[in-house]
Design an enzyme around this catalytic site. Structure first.
Site, short mmCIF file in Angstrom:
data_model
loop_
_atom_site.label_atom_id
_atom_site.label_comp_id
_atom_site.label_asym_id
_atom_site.label_seq_id
_atom_site.Cartn_x
_atom_site.Cartn_y
_atom_site.Cartn_z
N GLY A 86 6.36 -33.86 12.46
CA GLY A 86 5.76 -33.52 11.18
C GLY A 86 5.53 -34.74 10.31
O GLY A 86 5.97 -35.85 10.61
N LYS A 109 -0.41 -41.78 2.49
CA LYS A 109 0.61 -42.27 3.42
C LYS A 109 1.55 -43.21 2.66
O LYS A 109 1.09 -44.14 2.01
CB LYS A 109 -0.03 -43.02 4.58
CG LYS A 109 -0.76 -42.14 5.58
CD LYS A 109 -1.18 -42.93 6.80
CE LYS A 109 0.00 -43.39 7.63
NZ LYS A 109 -0.42 -44.13 8.85
N GLY A 122 10.35 -42.10 3.70
CA GLY A 122 9.00 -41.61 3.43
C GLY A 122 8.06 -42.63 2.81
O GLY A 122 6.93 -42.31 2.46
N ASP A 248 1.32 -36.96 19.29
CA ASP A 248 1.20 -36.72 17.86
C ASP A 248 0.27 -37.72 17.19
O ASP A 248 -0.01 -37.61 15.99
CB ASP A 248 2.57 -36.74 17.19
CG ASP A 248 3.34 -38.02 17.46
OD1 ASP A 248 3.69 -38.24 18.63
OD2 ASP A 248 3.59 -38.78 16.51
#
Length: 490
Positions: A86, A109, A122, A248
């Protein structure tokens, strides 16, 4: 300002994503805004550069119509399956319909932790953001399907990796962010309903003609196979190595996505690997077609329930389609090579002729980009053979091959000018040289100096033009300048 968001992915069931509010950054500063892309998207570039727009590009605020979500997906990473990945550092703000009627995702991003961050922060360091901006925009200028960079913003906050680095956020634009791993996420959970919903969504968004086929999901798989075959052939044509072709990181749209440890060949070497984490050479330059086929087989596995009500029959359909990848790839790759060599017609011996040149380039340590650009000039002027010879450690490697090439060119109909233009548009003068990217990143990290970053973007927007005043950016690296390893941005 209200942006024209129309968020079709967010209308899928909530198990497809996680809604959340990204964390804020302390002191956002615009590094670069891609104004032509903003215009293409129907967005107001002046507003995006305003304090209010900058807050959106940094993830500190969201305009009306945005629905921030993190997308769920799984993936095979270096051959090992991870059922839960994810968006760990990306926020899908929403979708806009651009001035050509195309639906485009707008994603941040490096905007902070998401429900899928897996204990990560993150965030993104400034280096990977600059790398993706430079390389994705250069790929677009070379006509290669890719996600795009709308903006790069420094955050004013530190990011902790091996050292403390300045943070940044990239605003990425894509046809969508649906990956092979998105299908795998639901297939791994035996959620056939979700696989079907996702397939229907992908057909409507990317391959509407598949909906008219007798078996729409077979047509979807065929379309994705064709798109990836063409994409990888184009990568090979400019010496691009993706570096981390996990499932991915393969978009079903057929766009290049996720520029992590990517790089371009300097000297031609089919076994070349740059990625620091690719210890076994799984994603080496010449392995990319086979890996694309392997990834597509994983997509076919996820789609099996939709290909036929009888699983064994579905397997047969999938196997036949995946086995058929090589034909469209070889066709696309041969078309790419013929353009690079100036061959406008097809002859049976062309493959041997062109492969012979590539083999000699590998033996002679020839720079991939400069050698083909020199070959372009030599096609119209044999006196320019000297420039091609100069790229080889042993000039005789070229001298003994060139007569066969010139004999083949003599069989071509048409004018030299037409051939020259085809070759020019197949052989860029400028690519994002790895050592130049590293120089730009170093200047940004150490001195907040973005001069080379801006210059690279300006020059690479016209990769096929000679631009003699920028000739230093076309020069191959000296031995002590060569970048041997590239790194993921996480």
């Amino acid at each position: 300002m209200t942006l024209p968001f129309d968020n079709s992915y967010a209308r899928l069931p909530e198990r497809f994503f996680a809604p959340f509010q990204p964390s804020t950054v302390s002191a956002p500063l615009l590094i670069q805004l891609n104004e032509p892309l903003a215009e293409e998207l129907g967005l107001d570039a002046e507003w995006l550069k305003s304090p209010e727009g900058l807050q959106m590009l940094a993830g500190n605020s969201f305009p009306e119509g945005a629905q921030p979500i993190a997308m769920a997906y799984a993936g095979h990473q270096f051959g090992q399956f991870s059922p839960q990945l994810g968006d760990g550092r990306a926020t899908l703000l929403g979708e806009v319909v651009d001035i050509k009627g195309r639906r485009r995702d707008i994603q941040l991003k490096g905007s902070g932790p998401t429900p899928f961050s897996r204990r990560g922060d993150g965030r993104a360091a400034i280096g990977p953001v600059l790398r993706e901006y430079i390389v994705s925009e250069a790929m677009s200028a070379m006509g290669i399907p890719t996600t795009r960079a709308l903006a790069a913003v420094s955050t004013g906050d530190p990011v902790y990796r091996e050292t403390v680095l300045p943070g940044a956020v990239l605003t990425r634009v894509g046809a969508s962010h649906i990956r092979v791993g998105t299908f795998q996420f639901f297939a791994a959970r035996s959620d056939e309903e979700a696989v079907k919903l996702l397939a229907d969504h992908a057909i409507a968004r990317h391959y509407p003609n598949a909906a008219k086929a007798e078996i729409p999901y077979r047509a979807l798989l065929e379309a994705v196979i064709a798109a990836q075959a063409s994409l990888v052939a184009r990568w090979m044509g400019v010496g691009f190595i993706h570096g981390v072709m996990n499932t991915d990181n393969m978009a079903v749209s057929g766009e290049t996505i996720d520029y992590g440890p990517c790089a371009f060949l300097d000297t031609y070497d089919p076994a070349k690997v740059f990625s620091s984490i690719d210890q076994g050479g799984r994603y080496a330059y010449a392995n990319q077609p086979g890996i694309a086929q392997w990834n597509l087989a994983r997509l076919a596995e996820a789609l099996l329930p939709l290909l036929h009500e009888d699983r064994d029959e579905g397997v047969k359909i999938a196997q036949a389609l995946i086995a058929g990848f090589r034909a469209p790839f070889e066709q696309a790759y041969m078309a790419v090579l013929r353009a690079k060599f100036g061959l406008l017609t097809e002859e049976e011996a062309d493959g041997d002729l062109m492969q012979g040149f590539l083999d000699r380039m590998a033996e002679g340590g020839a720079d991939f980009t400069r050698t083909f650009r020199a070959l372009n000039a030599a096609a119209g002027d044999p006196e320019r053979d000297r420039d091609v010879r100069a790229e080889f450690i042993d000039p005789m490697l070229y001298e003994t091959w060139a007569p066969d090439w010139r004999a083949r060119l003599a069989c071509e109909p048409g004018q030299d000018d037409a051939r020259s233009e085809v070759m020019r548009l197949a052989n860029p003068a400028f690519i994002p040289r790895n050592h130049r990217i590293e120089e730009a990143i170093k200047a940004a990290v150490e001195n907040a100096d973005f001069t080379l970053f801006h210059r690279l973007n300006t020059v690479l927007a016209r990769p096929f033009d000679d631009q003699p005043e920028q000739a230093d950016l076309a020069v191959a690296p000296e031995p002590d300048q060569r970048v041997m390893r590239t790194f993921c941005g996480t």
